[in-house]
Design a protein around this motif. Structure first.
Motif, short mmCIF file in Angstrom:
data_model
loop_
_atom_site.label_atom_id
_atom_site.label_comp_id
_atom_site.label_asym_id
_atom_site.label_seq_id
_atom_site.Cartn_x
_atom_site.Cartn_y
_atom_site.Cartn_z
N LEU A 80 0.80 -1.22 0.00
CA LEU A 80 0.00 0.00 0.00
C LEU A 80 0.84 1.27 0.00
N ASN A 81 2.01 1.25 0.63
CA ASN A 81 2.80 2.48 0.75
C ASN A 81 3.13 3.12 -0.60
N PRO A 82 3.61 2.35 -1.60
CA PRO A 82 3.86 2.98 -2.91
C PRO A 82 2.60 3.54 -3.55
N MET A 83 1.47 2.88 -3.35
CA MET A 83 0.21 3.37 -3.91
C MET A 83 -0.18 4.70 -3.27
N ILE A 84 -0.09 4.78 -1.94
CA ILE A 84 -0.46 6.01 -1.23
C ILE A 84 0.51 7.14 -1.58
N ARG A 85 1.80 6.82 -1.61
CA ARG A 85 2.80 7.84 -1.91
C ARG A 85 2.62 8.40 -3.32
N PHE A 140 -2.09 -1.83 15.63
CA PHE A 140 -2.06 -0.37 15.64
C PHE A 140 -1.26 0.14 16.83
N LYS A 141 -0.25 0.95 16.54
CA LYS A 141 0.65 1.44 17.57
C LYS A 141 0.57 2.97 17.63
N THR A 142 1.19 3.51 18.66
CA THR A 142 1.30 4.95 18.82
C THR A 142 2.70 5.38 18.42
N VAL A 143 2.80 6.29 17.46
CA VAL A 143 4.08 6.80 16.98
C VAL A 143 4.10 8.31 17.22
N LYS A 144 4.98 8.73 18.15
CA LYS A 144 5.06 10.14 18.56
C LYS A 144 3.69 10.60 19.06
N THR A 145 3.08 11.56 18.40
CA THR A 145 1.78 12.06 18.86
C THR A 145 0.60 11.43 18.12
N ARG A 146 0.87 10.49 17.22
CA ARG A 146 -0.19 9.90 16.41
C ARG A 146 -0.48 8.48 16.88
N SER A 147 -1.73 8.21 17.17
CA SER A 147 -2.15 6.87 17.57
C SER A 147 -2.78 6.15 16.39
N TRP A 148 -3.05 4.88 16.56
CA TRP A 148 -3.68 4.06 15.53
C TRP A 148 -2.86 4.04 14.23
N VAL A 149 -1.55 3.90 14.35
CA VAL A 149 -0.68 3.76 13.19
C VAL A 149 -0.54 2.27 12.88
N PHE A 150 -0.94 1.88 11.68
CA PHE A 150 -0.88 0.46 11.27
C PHE A 150 0.57 0.07 11.05
N GLN A 151 1.01 -0.99 11.76
CA GLN A 151 2.40 -1.41 11.68
C GLN A 151 2.52 -2.92 11.52
N GLY A 152 3.69 -3.33 11.06
CA GLY A 152 4.01 -4.75 10.93
C GLY A 152 5.51 -4.95 10.97
N ILE A 153 5.94 -6.14 11.35
CA ILE A 153 7.37 -6.44 11.45
C ILE A 153 7.77 -7.34 10.28
N ALA A 154 8.70 -6.85 9.46
CA ALA A 154 9.16 -7.59 8.28
C ALA A 154 10.04 -8.76 8.71
N LEU A 184 7.70 -1.79 10.10
CA LEU A 184 7.20 -0.95 9.02
C LEU A 184 5.91 -0.27 9.43
N SER A 185 5.73 0.98 9.00
CA SER A 185 4.51 1.74 9.31
C SER A 185 3.83 2.17 8.01
N LEU A 186 2.51 2.18 8.04
CA LEU A 186 1.76 2.63 6.87
C LEU A 186 1.87 4.14 6.72
N LEU A 187 2.05 4.59 5.49
CA LEU A 187 2.14 6.02 5.22
C LEU A 187 0.77 6.69 5.36
N TYR A 188 0.79 7.95 5.72
CA TYR A 188 -0.41 8.77 5.75
C TYR A 188 -0.36 9.74 4.58
N ALA A 189 -1.44 9.80 3.81
CA ALA A 189 -1.49 10.75 2.69
C ALA A 189 -1.40 12.19 3.20
#
Length: 550
Positions: A371-376, A423-437, A443-448
């Motif tokens: 998804l990251n290349p698609m969003i980017r 879903f993890k908390t990254v800095k001030t943003r919660s609900w960040v979709f993550q996975g371990i390669a 890895l974290s999902l990009l936000y548009a």
């Protein structure tokens, strides 16, 4: 052995593929292209023809043509003969085969790809030899097409993009005294219907070769079918032929209604913007577009065997808005705003949904990498328009789809457990979709919405990449594009800037189109580091050339 890639290690006369002096080859071809562009500008057609003949017969141009077709995205797609040039030996042998005498192109291999409206778009895939011949003659034809092109034509042209066309729409429509009516033009089957007779009579290139390409036919279901009109979508030279066929409409409009910023043009406010076969024409009134502009356009197209699509060619008021190149252009209470179109947004979200629905059992890190290349890519395309609210909406919709994807995988688990796993908390943003390669990297999902909105600087309408006057101008635009890109904040930009934007081996510009590799001067397994002093940016083919010499 320490190899300095800036020092060539081959003789003047090459005897194999990796011994070719690419710096000299590019320089010789560039010099001829500049002379061709100058002859076209001065309308010295006999001189232009002799310079084109000199270029297509040169070893340097043939080598560059083979290099192009063996490095682009279609290098692993064969034509009807099943031949591929994937080794240095086959590439070297291909150079000698690029001759006019005895050349006979093979039929195209017909394939179909889906369009956004559900229909299928036909593509013709030439053989490797035919692709290389087209690339060779394109080197001689493109300087002419760039010199004679319409000023506000932006499709299939070097150094120009959809963002330039959108910015020109804003220039034409944003002021309080700008035109209020827009003719949205779409040519019916442009590539399939261009008149062969018109192309052969008007395209400034070897007519015998052009006629052979146009009449080569195509293979479909093992049946040879003739081609009576059109240029095949899929050929390297086809976009330039289509541009040459469509160029000239802007000059006819200016002759009839006056050039921009002249006394005549202020009365009608007729302006023209084209990208490939889609174009818009602005006018001061609906009657002007219906009674004068549209008949002129239809007559221009008819001479080339083309016609406007009745369904897609409509006249719209700017306050109702219109879609162009994935953007919606509209005036709100007198203020012109350009936003991502609803259709484009819907298509993007449907693509994200299809990825999730088609990969229900894949791990989270795999979904993120998909998804990251698609969003980017989607966000970068719309970053120059009013898209902040749309970016926030896209992030919300993707989060909703990911939440459903997670719940489907763990139907017997509580929602709190699912959130803690994905879903993890990254800095001030919660609900960040993550996975371990598998490598252990998180890895974290990009936000548009993290993509900054930045106004695009439109290219000068008269800028020609084959005119030495504009060489510094294009270098400045390239540097600005690098600074604004993802690479602009990385080590690659420092390397690129330190090398004066060029590959040290072939001395040609490194751009997003050419691609690049980062080479270690002292290899990693021999103790080389990742410090800038041990790295150099080179083109992919130059990188292979370096390793063949080590």
């Amino acid at each position: 052995m320490r190899v300095d890639p800036t020092t060539p290690a081959f003789s003047h006369l090459a005897t194999q593929w990796h011994a070719i002096d690419w710096e000299t080859s590019h320089r010789r071809v560039r010099e001829l292209q500049v002379r061709i562009a100058k002859a076209a500008k001065n309308e010295q057609w006999r001189r232009l023809k002799s310079l084109q003949r000199l270029l297509v017969r040169s070893f340097s141009a043939k080598a560059i043509a083979v290099k192009r077709v063996t490095e682009n995205r279609g290098k692993k797609t064969a034509g009807v003969d099943g031949e591929l040039w994937d080794t240095p030996i086959t590439k070297w042998g291909a150079i000698e085969r690029l001759t006019r005498r005895g050349y006979k192109p093979k039929p195209l291999r017909r394939v179909y790809i889906p369009k956004s409206n559900g229909k299928l778009r036909p593509l013709g895939i030439p053989t490797m030899l035919d692709r290389a011949m087209q690339a060779l003659y394109l080197l001689a034809l493109e300087p002419v097409s760039e010199t004679t092109a319409d000023r506000n034509s932006y499709g299939f042209r070097p150094m120009r993009s959809t963002a330039d066309a959108i910015e020109q729409c804003f220039v034409n429509l944003s002021r309080s005294h700008s035109s209020e009516w827009v003719l949205e033009g779409d040519i019916k089957g442009c590539f399939d219907n261009i008149s062969h007779d018109w192309l052969i009579a008007n395209v400034p290139m070897d007519r015998t070769i052009l006629r052979k390409w146009l009449k080569a036919g195509y293979m479909e279901s093992n049946i040879l079918r003739p081609t009576k009109a059109g240029t095949p979508q899929g050929g390297i030279i086809s976009p330039v032929l289509a541009n040459l066929a469509l160029d000239g409409l802007e000059k006819e409009l200016e002759a009839q209604f006056g050039r921009k910023n002249t006394k005549a043009s202020y009365k009608t406010k007729v302006n023209y913007v084209r990208y490939a076969d889609d174009f818009i024409i602005t006018g001061i009134s609906r009657d002007l577009l219906v009674d004068e502009v549209k008949p002129l356009v239809e007559a221009f197209m008819a001479r080339r065997g083309l016609s406007l699509s009745p369904e897609k060619s409509v006249i719209t008021h700017i306050e109702a808005g219109f879609d162009f190149l994935g953007q919606n252009v509209r005036k709100y209470r007198g203020k012109c705003l350009i936003k991502p179109s609803h259709k484009n947004l819907k298509t993007f979200l449907a693509n994200v949904r299809s990825v999730l629905n088609g990969n229900k059992t894949k791990p989270a890190w795999w979904i993120i990498e998909k998804l990251n290349p698609m969003i980017r890519g989607w966000a970068n395309y719309h970053r120059s328009v009013v898209a902040k609210e749309t970016f926030n909406y896209v992030d919300y919709r993707i989060w909703k789809m990911l939440w459903q994807w997670c719940k489907r995988r763990h139907q017997k688990r509580r929602k709190r457990w699912i959130r803690g796993k994905y879903f993890k908390t990254v800095k001030t943003r919660s609900w960040v979709f993550q996975g371990i390669a598998p490598s252990g990297q998180r890895l974290s999902l990009l936000y548009a919405s993290d993509t900054p909105i930045k106004r695009h600087t439109k290219i000068k309408a008269e800028a020609n990449p084959y005119d030495p006057v504009y060489e510094e101008y294009f270098e400045q635009r390239l540097e600005r594009a690098w600074r604004n890109s993802e690479q602009g904040r990385r080590k690659t930009y420092q390397l690129w800037n330190r090398q004066l934007k060029c590959c040290p081996l072939c001395k040609q510009l490194i751009t997003f189109e050419t691609g690049w590799n980062v080479h270690h001067i002292i290899e990693r397994h021999k103790g080389g580091s990742n410090k800038l002093e041990n790295l150099v940016m080179v083109h992919p083919n130059c990188h292979r050339q370096i390793h063949c010499r080590i």
